[in-house]
Design a protein around this motif. Structure first.
Motif, PDB file in Angstrom:
ATOM      1  N   ALA B  32     -10.644   9.752 -10.100  1.00 54.28           N
ATOM      2  CA  ALA B  32     -10.457   9.309  -9.017  1.00 54.28           C
ATOM      3  C   ALA B  32      -8.914   9.255  -8.563  1.00 54.28           C
ATOM      4  O   ALA B  32      -8.411   8.876  -9.543  1.00 54.28           O
ATOM      5  CB  ALA B  32     -11.058   8.032  -8.203  1.00 54.28           C
ATOM      6  N   ILE B  33      -8.269   9.752  -7.494  1.00 57.14           N
ATOM      7  CA  ILE B  33      -6.666   9.754  -7.227  1.00 57.14           C
ATOM      8  C   ILE B  33      -6.433   8.850  -6.169  1.00 57.14           C
ATOM      9  O   ILE B  33      -7.456   8.778  -4.945  1.00 57.14           O
ATOM     10  CB  ILE B  33      -6.177  10.972  -6.999  1.00 57.14           C
ATOM     11  N   PHE B  34      -5.476   7.823  -6.052  1.00 53.53           N
ATOM     12  CA  PHE B  34      -5.343   7.089  -4.816  1.00 53.53           C
ATOM     13  C   PHE B  34      -3.764   7.183  -4.951  1.00 53.53           C
ATOM     14  O   PHE B  34      -3.072   7.138  -5.834  1.00 53.53           O
ATOM     15  CB  PHE B  34      -5.960   5.669  -4.828  1.00 53.53           C
ATOM     16  N   SER B  35      -3.268   6.801  -3.587  1.00 54.98           N
ATOM     17  CA  SER B  35      -1.833   6.883  -3.521  1.00 54.98           C
ATOM     18  C   SER B  35      -1.265   5.302  -2.979  1.00 54.98           C
ATOM     19  O   SER B  35      -2.086   4.634  -2.620  1.00 54.98           O
ATOM     20  CB  SER B  35      -1.163   7.840  -2.543  1.00 54.98           C
ATOM     21  N   VAL B  36      -0.270   4.982  -3.507  1.00 49.41           N
ATOM     22  CA  VAL B  36       0.129   3.519  -3.317  1.00 49.41           C
ATOM     23  C   VAL B  36       1.824   3.515  -2.533  1.00 49.41           C
ATOM     24  O   VAL B  36       2.838   4.212  -3.472  1.00 49.41           O
ATOM     25  CB  VAL B  36       0.165   2.711  -4.438  1.00 49.41           C
ATOM     26  N   PHE B  37       2.072   2.895  -1.583  1.00 50.83           N
ATOM     27  CA  PHE B  37       3.462   2.799  -1.269  1.00 50.83           C
ATOM     28  C   PHE B  37       3.781   1.482  -1.282  1.00 50.83           C
ATOM     29  O   PHE B  37       3.118   0.364  -1.038  1.00 50.83           O
ATOM     30  CB  PHE B  37       3.570   2.993   0.374  1.00 50.83           C
ATOM     31  N   MET B  38       4.513   1.105  -2.316  1.00 54.75           N
ATOM     32  CA  MET B  38       5.259  -0.123  -2.694  1.00 54.75           C
ATOM     33  C   MET B  38       6.780  -0.392  -1.875  1.00 54.75           C
ATOM     34  O   MET B  38       7.641   0.532  -1.879  1.00 54.75           O
ATOM     35  CB  MET B  38       5.499  -0.246  -4.291  1.00 54.75           C
ATOM     36  N   PRO B  39       6.911  -1.288  -1.214  1.00 53.86           N
ATOM     37  CA  PRO B  39       7.842  -1.642  -0.316  1.00 53.86           C
ATOM     38  C   PRO B  39       9.229  -2.013  -1.222  1.00 53.86           C
ATOM     39  O   PRO B  39       9.002  -2.318  -2.511  1.00 53.86           O
ATOM     40  CB  PRO B  39       7.634  -2.954   0.758  1.00 53.86           C
ATOM     41  N   PRO B  40      10.607  -1.821  -0.609  1.00 48.75           N
ATOM     42  CA  PRO B  40      11.667  -2.175  -1.592  1.00 48.75           C
ATOM     43  C   PRO B  40      11.513  -3.604  -2.315  1.00 48.75           C
ATOM     44  O   PRO B  40      10.808  -4.575  -1.514  1.00 48.75           O
ATOM     45  CB  PRO B  40      12.618  -2.191  -0.796  1.00 48.75           C
ATOM     46  N   VAL B  41      11.742  -3.555  -3.652  1.00 53.26           N
ATOM     47  CA  VAL B  41      11.617  -4.946  -4.280  1.00 53.26           C
ATOM     48  C   VAL B  41      12.442  -6.014  -3.589  1.00 53.26           C
ATOM     49  O   VAL B  41      12.113  -7.187  -3.936  1.00 53.26           O
ATOM     50  CB  VAL B  41      12.190  -4.570  -5.716  1.00 53.26           C
ATOM     51  N   SER B  42      13.310  -5.645  -2.911  1.00 58.46           N
ATOM     52  CA  SER B  42      14.126  -6.609  -2.128  1.00 58.46           C
ATOM     53  C   SER B  42      13.345  -7.312  -0.839  1.00 58.46           C
ATOM     54  O   SER B  42      13.916  -8.278  -0.325  1.00 58.46           O
ATOM     55  CB  SER B  42      15.469  -6.200  -1.792  1.00 58.46           C
ATOM     56  N   THR B  43      12.372  -6.639  -0.520  1.00 57.14           N
ATOM     57  CA  THR B  43      11.726  -7.240   0.606  1.00 57.14           C
ATOM     58  C   THR B  43      10.333  -8.016   0.460  1.00 57.14           C
ATOM     59  O   THR B  43       9.537  -7.653  -0.590  1.00 57.14           O
ATOM     60  CB  THR B  43      11.201  -6.052   1.601  1.00 57.14           C
ATOM     61  N   PRO B  44      10.337  -9.030   0.806  1.00 56.80           N
ATOM     62  CA  PRO B  44       9.180 -10.003   0.374  1.00 56.80           C
ATOM     63  C   PRO B  44       7.726  -9.307   0.996  1.00 56.80           C
ATOM     64  O   PRO B  44       7.785  -8.936   2.082  1.00 56.80           O
ATOM     65  CB  PRO B  44       9.345 -11.264   1.150  1.00 56.80           C
ATOM     66  N   THR B  45       6.672  -9.108   0.114  1.00 52.31           N
ATOM     67  CA  THR B  45       5.474  -8.626   0.254  1.00 52.31           C
ATOM     68  C   THR B  45       4.662  -9.591   1.183  1.00 52.31           C
ATOM     69  O   THR B  45       4.593 -10.619   0.705  1.00 52.31           O
ATOM     70  CB  THR B  45       5.056  -8.195  -1.151  1.00 52.31           C
ATOM     71  N   VAL B  46       4.001  -9.203   2.164  1.00 53.58           N
ATOM     72  CA  VAL B  46       3.531  -9.991   3.182  1.00 53.58           C
ATOM     73  C   VAL B  46       1.744  -9.595   2.782  1.00 53.58           C
ATOM     74  O   VAL B  46       1.070 -10.181   3.100  1.00 53.58           O
ATOM     75  CB  VAL B  46       3.625  -9.841   4.492  1.00 53.58           C
ATOM     76  N   GLY B  47       1.677  -8.352   2.210  1.00 53.47           N
ATOM     77  CA  GLY B  47       0.361  -8.024   1.962  1.00 53.47           C
ATOM     78  C   GLY B  47      -0.103  -6.332   2.045  1.00 53.47           C
ATOM     79  O   GLY B  47       0.998  -5.755   1.767  1.00 53.47           O
ATOM     80  N   VAL B  48      -1.189  -6.152   2.031  1.00 60.50           N
ATOM     81  CA  VAL B  48      -1.785  -4.862   1.870  1.00 60.50           C
ATOM     82  C   VAL B  48      -2.507  -4.117   3.040  1.00 60.50           C
ATOM     83  O   VAL B  48      -3.036  -4.715   3.553  1.00 60.50           O
ATOM     84  CB  VAL B  48      -2.747  -4.689   0.439  1.00 60.50           C
ATOM     85  N   VAL B  49      -2.287  -2.766   3.212  1.00 59.44           N
ATOM     86  CA  VAL B  49      -2.611  -2.152   4.221  1.00 59.44           C
ATOM     87  C   VAL B  49      -3.849  -1.070   3.384  1.00 59.44           C
ATOM     88  O   VAL B  49      -2.949  -0.239   2.876  1.00 59.44           O
ATOM     89  CB  VAL B  49      -2.064  -1.304   5.399  1.00 59.44           C
ATOM     90  N   LEU B  50      -4.839  -1.127   3.398  1.00 57.91           N
ATOM     91  CA  LEU B  50      -5.911  -0.086   2.884  1.00 57.91           C
ATOM     92  C   LEU B  50      -6.111   0.903   3.666  1.00 57.91           C
ATOM     93  O   LEU B  50      -6.718   0.559   4.909  1.00 57.91           O
ATOM     94  CB  LEU B  50      -6.964  -0.845   2.215  1.00 57.91           C
ATOM     95  N   TRP B  51      -5.707   2.175   3.869  1.00 53.57           N
ATOM     96  CA  TRP B  51      -5.868   3.168   4.801  1.00 53.57           C
ATOM     97  C   TRP B  51      -7.180   4.206   4.427  1.00 53.57           C
ATOM     98  O   TRP B  51      -6.899   4.803   3.260  1.00 53.57           O
ATOM     99  CB  TRP B  51      -4.812   4.030   5.059  1.00 53.57           C
ATOM    100  N   LEU B  52      -7.894   4.482   4.999  1.00 52.59           N
ATOM    101  CA  LEU B  52      -9.083   5.568   4.947  1.00 52.59           C
ATOM    102  C   LEU B  52      -8.853   6.638   5.821  1.00 52.59           C
ATOM    103  O   LEU B  52      -8.902   6.524   6.902  1.00 52.59           O
ATOM    104  CB  LEU B  52     -10.417   4.541   5.140  1.00 52.59           C
ATOM    105  N   SER B  53      -8.880   7.694   4.995  1.00 54.36           N
ATOM    106  CA  SER B  53      -8.636   8.952   5.989  1.00 54.36           C
ATOM    107  C   SER B  53      -9.993   9.600   6.462  1.00 54.36           C
ATOM    108  O   SER B  53     -11.140   9.190   6.136  1.00 54.36           O
ATOM    109  CB  SER B  53      -7.966   9.953   4.837  1.00 54.36           C
ATOM    110  N   GLY B  54      -9.818  10.569   7.122  1.00 54.22           N
ATOM    111  CA  GLY B  54     -10.718  11.202   7.782  1.00 54.22           C
ATOM    112  C   GLY B  54     -11.438  12.538   7.109  1.00 54.22           C
ATOM    113  O   GLY B  54     -10.773  13.033   6.051  1.00 54.22           O
ATOM    114  N   LEU B  55     -12.231  13.315   7.803  1.00 54.49           N
ATOM    115  CA  LEU B  55     -12.821  14.664   7.017  1.00 54.49           C
ATOM    116  C   LEU B  55     -11.789  15.469   6.824  1.00 54.49           C
ATOM    117  O   LEU B  55     -10.925  15.737   7.473  1.00 54.49           O
ATOM    118  CB  LEU B  55     -13.785  15.040   8.200  1.00 54.49           C
ATOM    119  N   THR B  56     -12.126  16.120   5.670  1.00 53.30           N
ATOM    120  CA  THR B  56     -10.869  16.940   5.098  1.00 53.30           C
ATOM    121  C   THR B  56      -9.935  16.531   4.320  1.00 53.30           C
ATOM    122  O   THR B  56      -9.327  17.306   3.680  1.00 53.30           O
ATOM    123  CB  THR B  56     -10.729  18.242   6.105  1.00 53.30           C
TER     124      THR B  56
END
Lengths: 280, 280
Positions: B32-56
């Protein structure tokens, strides 16, 4: 439409409208497609940014990947995105990604089999500019920008058709195509073996041939980790070109050649152009 | 990597990093393949948004078209985008765009030939959630969002795996799949003809079956000119669903079902999730 444009699609986006048109192009001697973003009708329009895309692209890459509509909507910028070559049945092509359809290099080809359709320089700087002024921009001025092969196209358009443009910018442009493999291959195919003809479509050569400084403001962003920097984009020769006026060349640490790079800095380019367009 | 993830690509974007990974999924019984965007290391991380895409779609559509990285970089949000189904050799498929590969509907299939691989609900809400927590989020909380079929996936994930999520949002979600053609076709194929089983994957049915109000904050944007509003997305049934807590449903005038709609409002959704994630 009475002006020969057929609206292919229209999507609301950031309060404005992303449109796509087809028309018969007399210079390309074929049907051509271009995209237009119109800012919200409530936003005063300051002008047009004409965007030229890179190898393998059509009119859609910038529209879907650059994330430019948000800032264009805010600033009142119209964005026009043509295809990168003529296309379709009867149009010459090559199996390689860097020649033929998707790789017009923004020149007017003089050599067979390309010369029947591959007149991208005139298409952009005569035919499309006329359509923009007559149909979309209500007399507002035009800036020009592009990516890679399209950055080359933007620079040579501004240098050769100076009267049409207020400012020019580029992402990872091929600044010196006579000296890189992509440029040498395309220019030899489209213009023949006489390298004098190539120089007429090379930003660095055009700058060095000028008798006076080029006064349009130029902004160039180049990814410092661009996989094509040392071999194709080069960049250095334009830093040392003669007769340069207002140029800002920025090397962006860690960025590559992709649209992830373009999207990261497109806001700066649109604000740069809006500033110069609104000063007119 | 020792955790079984293979980094396929990495591009700097808005000061952060857009990454793409492959791994063997035990629930999908395939790579399985997934993508991740990691914010700049200088920005404090507040959490994760898990995004689910549509048909096709696969993991790339949102990454390249939504323009989400700019705001995610600013807010310190990690964004994780899985594929919409298992894929590859030996994985069942159908010629239609709305069944099989690219159309997993975020359910655990019980019917042949789908049941060997099509376990998207467990993949998302058990396996991928574990990977996110162990590998990327440093213990930070997760919000969930999605578009169309993925909006349905986000709503049912939040309703059925409530313990994992802080907030949920959706663009043009299929809110009542048991009552629309896309849902009926997919649920019949994946779950069989017993409609009781379908109700377990239907946001409106799940809300009506609850004994108490659903308390996670919900934001839904629906294009008022969406070509699928009346036939597939429906939307109205969730407005009248029982046991709804904090829901904000916005009809956006003139917008359709495309990523031009998603990109226009993704900033609002990311700010909504960041607010709830940072309040934890």
């Amino acid at each position: 439409m009475s002006d020969g444009l057929t609206l292919l699609s229209e999507n609301k986006c950031f309060g404005g409208t992303q449109q796509r048109y087809s028309h018969y192009s007399k210079y390309l001697n074929s049907e051509a497609i271009f995209s237009v973003f119109m800012p919200p009708v409530s936003t005063p329009t300051v002008g047009v940014v004409l965007w030229l895309s890179g190898l393998t692209c059509n009119d859609q890459n910038f529209v879907t990947k650059a994330g430019a509509q948000r800032v264009a909507a805010e600033l009142g910028l119209i964005i026009v995105c043509p295809d990168t070559s003529p296309r379709g049945e009867g149009v010459a092509n090559d199996e390689a990604y860097d020649l033929g359809q998707g790789a017009g290099f923004y020149v007017d080809a003089t050599e067979r089999p390309w010369s029947d359709h591959f007149k991208m320089f005139s298409y952009i700087n005569i035919e499309l500019i006329d359509i923009i002024k007559e149909r979309f921009s209500d007399g507002k001025k035009v800036a020009i920008s592009g990516h890679s092969m399209g950055g080359h196209g933007a620079l040579i358009s501004a240098l050769k058709a100076t009267e049409h443009y207020i400012s020019v910018s580029a992402f990872a442009p091929i600044v010196n195509p006579v000296a890189c493999p992509w440029g040498q291959k395309a220019l030899a195919a489209y213009l023949g073996e006489n390298e004098e003809a190539w120089r007429e479509y090379d930003a660095c050569e055009l700058l060095n041939m000028r008798s006076a400084a080029f006064t349009l403001p130029i902004l160039i962003d180049q990814g410092a980790s661009d996989e094509f920097l040392d071999t194709q984009c080069l960049t250095k020769p334009i830093e040392s070109a003669s007769n340069l006026g207002l140029i800002d060349i920025r090397y962006q640490n860690g960025y590559d050649h992709s649209y992830f790079f373009v999207s990261s800095f497109i806001e700066d380019h649109l604000r740069f152009h809006a500033e110069h367009l609104s000063a007119m």
